[in-house]
Design a protein around this motif. Structure first.
Motif, PDB file in Angstrom:
ATOM      1  N   TRP A 155       0.860  -1.313   0.040  1.00 15.99           N
ATOM      2  CA  TRP A 155      -0.101   0.067  -0.139  1.00 15.99           C
ATOM      3  C   TRP A 155       0.886   1.195  -0.088  1.00 15.99           C
ATOM      4  CZ3 TRP A 155      -5.346  -0.210  -0.540  1.00 15.99           C
ATOM      5  CH2 TRP A 155      -5.855  -1.621  -0.400  1.00 15.99           C
ATOM      6  N   ALA A 156       0.377   2.296  -0.746  1.00 16.57           N
ATOM      7  CA  ALA A 156       1.069   3.380  -0.550  1.00 16.57           C
ATOM      8  C   ALA A 156       0.961   4.074   0.869  1.00 16.57           C
ATOM      9  CB  ALA A 156       0.241   4.571  -1.432  1.00 16.57           C
ATOM     10  N   ASP A 157       2.217   4.792   1.351  1.00 12.29           N
ATOM     11  CA  ASP A 157       2.537   4.999   2.779  1.00 12.29           C
ATOM     12  C   ASP A 157       1.668   6.440   2.975  1.00 12.29           C
ATOM     13  OD1 ASP A 157       3.520   6.041   5.229  1.00 12.29           O
ATOM     14  OD2 ASP A 157       5.431   5.032   4.759  1.00 12.29           O
ATOM     15  N   VAL A 158       0.528   6.121   3.601  1.00 15.57           N
ATOM     16  CA  VAL A 158      -0.487   7.308   3.894  1.00 15.57           C
ATOM     17  C   VAL A 158       0.119   8.242   4.922  1.00 15.57           C
ATOM     18  CG1 VAL A 158      -2.524   8.123   4.992  1.00 15.57           C
ATOM     19  CG2 VAL A 158      -2.379   5.971   2.993  1.00 15.57           C
ATOM     20  N   GLU A 159       1.067   7.707   5.758  1.00 16.77           N
ATOM     21  CA  GLU A 159       1.448   8.632   6.769  1.00 16.77           C
ATOM     22  C   GLU A 159       2.580   9.368   6.185  1.00 16.77           C
ATOM     23  OE1 GLU A 159       3.830   8.052  11.192  1.00 16.77           O
ATOM     24  OE2 GLU A 159       3.136   6.365  10.353  1.00 16.77           O
ATOM     25  N   PHE A 160       3.460   8.876   5.251  1.00 13.34           N
ATOM     26  CA  PHE A 160       4.600   9.281   4.697  1.00 13.34           C
ATOM     27  C   PHE A 160       4.044  10.638   3.842  1.00 13.34           C
ATOM     28  CE2 PHE A 160       6.564   9.678   0.450  1.00 13.34           C
ATOM     29  CZ  PHE A 160       7.868  10.398   0.704  1.00 13.34           C
ATOM     30  N   LEU A 161       2.797  10.401   3.318  1.00 11.29           N
ATOM     31  CA  LEU A 161       2.291  11.171   2.054  1.00 11.29           C
ATOM     32  C   LEU A 161       1.857  12.530   2.918  1.00 11.29           C
ATOM     33  CD1 LEU A 161       0.749   8.745  -0.255  1.00 11.29           C
ATOM     34  CD2 LEU A 161       2.559  10.345  -0.717  1.00 11.29           C
ATOM     35  N   THR A 162       0.786  12.001   3.984  1.00  7.98           N
ATOM     36  CA  THR A 162       0.340  13.177   4.888  1.00  7.98           C
ATOM     37  C   THR A 162       1.243  14.006   5.622  1.00  7.98           C
ATOM     38  OG1 THR A 162      -0.275  11.679   6.406  1.00  7.98           O
ATOM     39  CG2 THR A 162      -2.197  12.043   4.681  1.00  7.98           C
ATOM     40  N   SER A 163       2.298  13.393   6.201  1.00  6.29           N
ATOM     41  CA  SER A 163       2.965  14.166   7.045  1.00  6.29           C
ATOM     42  C   SER A 163       3.897  15.127   6.062  1.00  6.29           C
ATOM     43  CB  SER A 163       3.962  13.355   7.928  1.00  6.29           C
ATOM     44  OG  SER A 163       4.634  12.523   7.078  1.00  6.29           O
ATOM     45  N   GLY A 164       4.223  14.718   5.012  1.00  6.43           N
ATOM     46  CA  GLY A 164       5.403  15.492   4.152  1.00  6.43           C
ATOM     47  C   GLY A 164       4.680  16.451   3.213  1.00  6.43           C
ATOM     48  N   LYS A 165       3.184  16.140   3.206  1.00 14.01           N
ATOM     49  CA  LYS A 165       2.359  16.858   2.131  1.00 14.01           C
ATOM     50  C   LYS A 165       3.036  17.078   0.765  1.00 14.01           C
ATOM     51  CE  LYS A 165      -1.001  17.882   4.949  1.00 14.01           C
ATOM     52  NZ  LYS A 165      -0.839  16.890   5.975  1.00 14.01           N
ATOM     53  N   THR A 166       3.461  15.964   0.370  1.00 13.94           N
ATOM     54  CA  THR A 166       3.958  15.818  -1.043  1.00 13.94           C
ATOM     55  C   THR A 166       3.276  16.559  -2.295  1.00 13.94           C
ATOM     56  OG1 THR A 166       3.448  13.526  -1.319  1.00 13.94           O
ATOM     57  CG2 THR A 166       5.492  14.115  -0.470  1.00 13.94           C
ATOM     58  N   HIS A 167       3.752  16.664  -3.460  1.00 13.05           N
ATOM     59  CA  HIS A 167       2.897  17.410  -4.336  1.00 13.05           C
ATOM     60  C   HIS A 167       1.776  16.356  -4.648  1.00 13.05           C
ATOM     61  CE1 HIS A 167       1.551  19.324  -8.102  1.00 13.05           C
ATOM     62  NE2 HIS A 167       1.614  18.154  -8.831  1.00 13.05           N
ATOM     63  N   ALA A 168       0.450  17.015  -4.686  1.00  9.75           N
ATOM     64  CA  ALA A 168      -0.765  15.984  -5.212  1.00  9.75           C
ATOM     65  C   ALA A 168      -0.830  14.708  -4.358  1.00  9.75           C
ATOM     66  CB  ALA A 168      -0.588  15.743  -6.580  1.00  9.75           C
ATOM     67  N   TRP A 169      -0.513  14.973  -2.975  1.00 11.76           N
ATOM     68  CA  TRP A 169      -0.699  13.717  -2.180  1.00 11.76           C
ATOM     69  C   TRP A 169      -1.963  13.398  -1.949  1.00 11.76           C
ATOM     70  CZ3 TRP A 169      -3.490  14.245   2.245  1.00 11.76           C
ATOM     71  CH2 TRP A 169      -3.830  15.449   2.645  1.00 11.76           C
ATOM     72  N   GLY A 170      -3.102  14.355  -2.211  1.00 11.95           N
ATOM     73  CA  GLY A 170      -4.429  13.493  -2.029  1.00 11.95           C
ATOM     74  C   GLY A 170      -4.910  12.580  -2.913  1.00 11.95           C
ATOM     75  N   PHE A 171      -4.355  12.195  -4.326  1.00 13.99           N
ATOM     76  CA  PHE A 171      -4.656  11.506  -5.023  1.00 13.99           C
ATOM     77  C   PHE A 171      -4.136  10.157  -4.526  1.00 13.99           C
ATOM     78  CE2 PHE A 171      -3.447   8.846  -8.751  1.00 13.99           C
ATOM     79  CZ  PHE A 171      -4.857   9.066  -9.542  1.00 13.99           C
ATOM     80  N   PRO A 172      -3.040   9.762  -4.507  1.00 13.24           N
ATOM     81  CA  PRO A 172      -2.739   8.397  -3.989  1.00 13.24           C
ATOM     82  C   PRO A 172      -3.357   8.146  -2.336  1.00 13.24           C
ATOM     83  CG  PRO A 172      -0.569   9.801  -3.676  1.00 13.24           C
ATOM     84  CD  PRO A 172      -1.666  10.480  -4.274  1.00 13.24           C
TER      85      PRO A 172
END
Length: 230
Positions: A155-172
């Motif tokens: 699975w995509a790493d939700v914690e990594f994506l939401t904490s870092g707020k990478t570009h377009a993180w809402g999509f994954p």
């Protein structure tokens, strides 16, 4: 596996493809009609001439009905799903630049999907739901080194994506939540669910409007900018 469209000759199999204005959804509608299925699809406003034109054209291929339904309106998919053997759900395009992805992207996506799946339960005829997700739901995570193998347990790493707020993180993140919500609901209600995670899609589709990712891919092939391609 899906049964033959005509079954044993006594009844034509029926598939529902909600939100038939989308790139993948419109291609599915066309393919299913060509395979001999009766198809039901939905639009927020079936009277919208632009969004409805490609569906009107596709009616020449076989029995296609267009229903009025909204993902945010509970029960509005009941008529479209009633009597269907299969439901193919391709989530509508995601706003990659939403100011509040949790509220504007993720919550509406999950609510809309479960709205459709509840209609499947009420219909009592649906044998399988096929959900289009994305490779982003699997591969968007920090990887170090080489030789990584991603499979059905990844699975995509939700914690990594939401904490870092990478570009377009809402999509994954939306795709992860969508898949997990669908899986939990299907398990609870005894629905056969298949999730498809495409990485890249190209090719012709009947939809009247293409979306940004499609234009980006075309620009790589043509050498023109996505705005010029449009």
């Amino acid at each position: 596996d899906m049964e033959p469209a005509a079954g044993d000759g006594t009844r034509r199999k029926t598939a529902c493809v909600p939100c038939g204005y989308g790139y993948i959804a419109s291609a599915l509608v066309k393919l299913l009609l060509e395979k001999g299925y009766a198809v039901k699809t939905t639009l927020r406003n079936p009277d919208d001439v632009v969004k409805n034109k490609h569906l009107k054209d596709l009616q020449a291929l076989g029995p296609l009905e267009v229903f009025r339904a909204n993902l945010d309106e509970e029960g509005s998919f009941d008529d479209a799903v009633a009597g269907c053997d299969y439901v193919f759900f391709d989530a509508p395009p995601v706003n990659l630049h939403a100011e509040n992805p949790e509220k504007d992207v993720i919550e509406p996506a999950v609510h809309g999907l479960l709205n459709v799946m509840r209609s499947c339960v009420r219909a009592g005829t649906v044998k399988r739901v096929v959900l289009t997700s994305s490779a982003a739901a699997v591969s968007t995570l920090p990887l170090e080194g080489e030789g990584h193998v991603l499979d059905e347990e990844s699975w995509a790493d939700v914690e990594f994506l939401t904490s870092g707020k990478t570009h377009a993180w809402g999509f994954p993140v939306s795709k992860v939540h969508l898949e997990k919500a669908a899986s939990a609901f299907a398990l609870e209600k005894g629905i056969s669910l298949v999730t498809v995670c495409p990485g890249l899609m190209v090719g012709a589709a009947p939809a009247a409007k293409v979306h940004p990712s499609t234009l980006d891919v075309l620009s790589l092939l043509s050498g023109e900018s996505s705005t010029e391609t449009n």
